[in-house]
Design a protein around this motif. Structure first.
Motif, PDB file in Angstrom:
ATOM      1  N   GLU A  53      83.221 -77.129 -48.554  1.00  0.00           N
ATOM      2  CA  GLU A  53      83.761 -76.770 -47.234  1.00  0.00           C
ATOM      3  C   GLU A  53      84.867 -75.729 -47.364  1.00  0.00           C
ATOM      4  O   GLU A  53      84.983 -74.816 -46.543  1.00  0.00           O
ATOM      5  CB  GLU A  53      84.278 -78.025 -46.548  1.00  0.00           C
ATOM      6  CG  GLU A  53      84.752 -77.823 -45.121  1.00  0.00           C
ATOM      7  CD  GLU A  53      85.254 -79.103 -44.487  1.00  0.00           C
ATOM      8  OE1 GLU A  53      86.064 -79.034 -43.548  1.00  0.00           O
ATOM      9  OE2 GLU A  53      84.831 -80.201 -44.949  1.00  0.00           O
ATOM     10  N   GLU A  64      83.295 -72.292 -48.089  1.00  0.00           N
ATOM     11  CA  GLU A  64      82.515 -71.707 -47.007  1.00  0.00           C
ATOM     12  C   GLU A  64      83.358 -71.206 -45.838  1.00  0.00           C
ATOM     13  O   GLU A  64      82.808 -70.714 -44.844  1.00  0.00           O
ATOM     14  CB  GLU A  64      81.502 -72.741 -46.506  1.00  0.00           C
ATOM     15  CG  GLU A  64      80.371 -72.985 -47.496  1.00  0.00           C
ATOM     16  CD  GLU A  64      79.385 -74.034 -47.012  1.00  0.00           C
ATOM     17  OE1 GLU A  64      79.715 -74.717 -46.006  1.00  0.00           O
ATOM     18  OE2 GLU A  64      78.318 -74.169 -47.626  1.00  0.00           O
ATOM     19  N   GLN A  65      84.678 -71.275 -45.932  1.00  0.00           N
ATOM     20  CA  GLN A  65      85.516 -70.718 -44.872  1.00  0.00           C
ATOM     21  C   GLN A  65      85.241 -69.219 -44.733  1.00  0.00           C
ATOM     22  O   GLN A  65      85.161 -68.498 -45.736  1.00  0.00           O
ATOM     23  CB  GLN A  65      87.000 -70.937 -45.181  1.00  0.00           C
ATOM     24  CG  GLN A  65      87.450 -72.377 -45.114  1.00  0.00           C
ATOM     25  CD  GLN A  65      88.948 -72.496 -45.339  1.00  0.00           C
ATOM     26  OE1 GLN A  65      89.725 -72.608 -44.404  1.00  0.00           O
ATOM     27  NE2 GLN A  65      89.350 -72.494 -46.605  1.00  0.00           N
TER      28      GLN A  65
END
Length: 348
Positions: A294, A297-298
């Motif tokens: 997570e 994937e920013q």
């Protein structure tokens, strides 16, 4: 990377103590050793000291306590008051190991006019002695002396909270003095727990483009602080998490960042020793353990080639496909100190 001129200010180099032609650190004057003076500022007549000199030595800060009757000299056979002798006294100072002079900042005259006269005479004196340079440290309580020194040709070198340092290059030609510190040094802590979660923060004060971005804890190292220690401290201050330094996995070098200085930023891999987050309310808006995928994937990280590369390196290190720089403490005869050397060691 130049970070300071401390080598020029080393106490080991302060061997020769300057006094004045009419002062000494000895309790009594040796009148036979005082040279005859051929002229005074603004006076062309011959002058010499009379035996009415005081029995205690004079320093540059004694001059304000002298009265006209304390010290006399003869000019053309006539007795004259002593206040003109201040033009012929040099500032107290010390030799450095490079042929320069470090003015004693604790023995500066408080009166700007007296300081101007003594500084002018000191520059001439040290030029005649073929000194290389003058280092003049003026504490904040004597900041009114700064324009006096600048008017006489001194240049700013650097400033700290309590003082400003000025310099004067004496020989002909360009100055060979080292420049002021050219870099600031920052650190970032990449901390991953056994759940494959990254310790991330959102800063309370940031540029509009960074609002909402989850990033690793970062900050500047303190004066005389090691890189590895600074990374551990910053993580602790911002998140409350205790960590152990593992390696420097990469560093970034960029120029003209703050006040036209360059910036070195070290990304450090840290091992978490605790799990409970305590947010620093002064700097940090929020902090949490965030799944690694997570975090990667920013959009900001995906769109920034440098940040994406840094994360790729950290992930490769976690997978055992990359070896960073670990800390090694080694003595050096070059400066007689214990130094921190960063290099990689591959464990077979």
């Amino acid at each position: 990377m130049e970070c300071s001129c401390s080598s020029l200010l080393s106490s080991n180099s302060m061997e020769t103590i300057y006094s004045t032609q009419f002062s000494s650190f000895k309790p009594l004057f040796d009148l036979k050793s005082i040279p005859k003076l051929t002229s005074f500022k603004g006076i062309s007549a011959k002058a010499s000291y009379d035996t009415c000199v005081p029995k205690k030595g004079l320093s540059s800060i004694d001059e304000q306590q002298l009265g006209a009757a304390d010290l006399v000299y003869h000019v053309n056979g006539k007795i004259n008051p002593s206040f003109l002798t201040r033009d012929l006294r040099i500032l107290d100072g010390f030799d450095d190991e490079y042929g320069g002079v470090i003015v004693d900042s604790e023995r500066l005259p408080a009166n700007p006019n007296v300081f101007a006269s003594m500084l002018r005479f000191s520059v001439s004196h040290w030029k005649a002695k073929e000194k290389k340079a003058i280092w003049l440290k003026l504490p904040v309580e004597k900041s009114d002396l700064v324009p006096v020194a600048v008017k006489q040709g001194f240049e700013y070198h650097h400033a700290e909270k309590g003082y400003v340092m000025l310099t004067y290059w004496l020989p002909e030609g360009p100055s060979m003095l080292p420049a002021n510190a050219s870099h600031q040094v920052g650190v970032g802590g990449f901390v991953v727990n056994d759940k494959n979660e990254v310790l991330v923060v959102q800063e309370k004060h940031c540029a509009p483009s960074f609002v909402g971005l989850w990033k690793i804890p970062t900050g500047f190292i303190d004066e005389s602080e090691e890189i590895y220690a600074g990374a551990v401290r910053e993580v602790k201050e911002e998140t409350g998490i205790d960590t152990e330094f593992l390696e420097v996995v990469a560093f970034r070098h960029v120029h003209n960042v703050a006040f036209e200085k360059s910036d070195l930023f070290f990304i450090c891999m840290l091992k978490p020793l605790s799990t409970r987050i305590i947010v620093d309310g002064h700097e940090i808006q929020a902090a949490k353990w965030m799944p690694l995928i997570e975090f990667v994937e920013q959009p900001f990280i995906q769109q920034d080639s440098m940040f994406k590369k840094v994360i790729d390196i950290c992930i490769a290190r976690l997978g055992g496909c990359y070896c960073g720089l670990s800390v090694h403490q080694l003595p050096s005869r070059f400066d007689g100190k214990i130094s921190t050397l960063y290099y990689n060691c591959i464990d077979n």
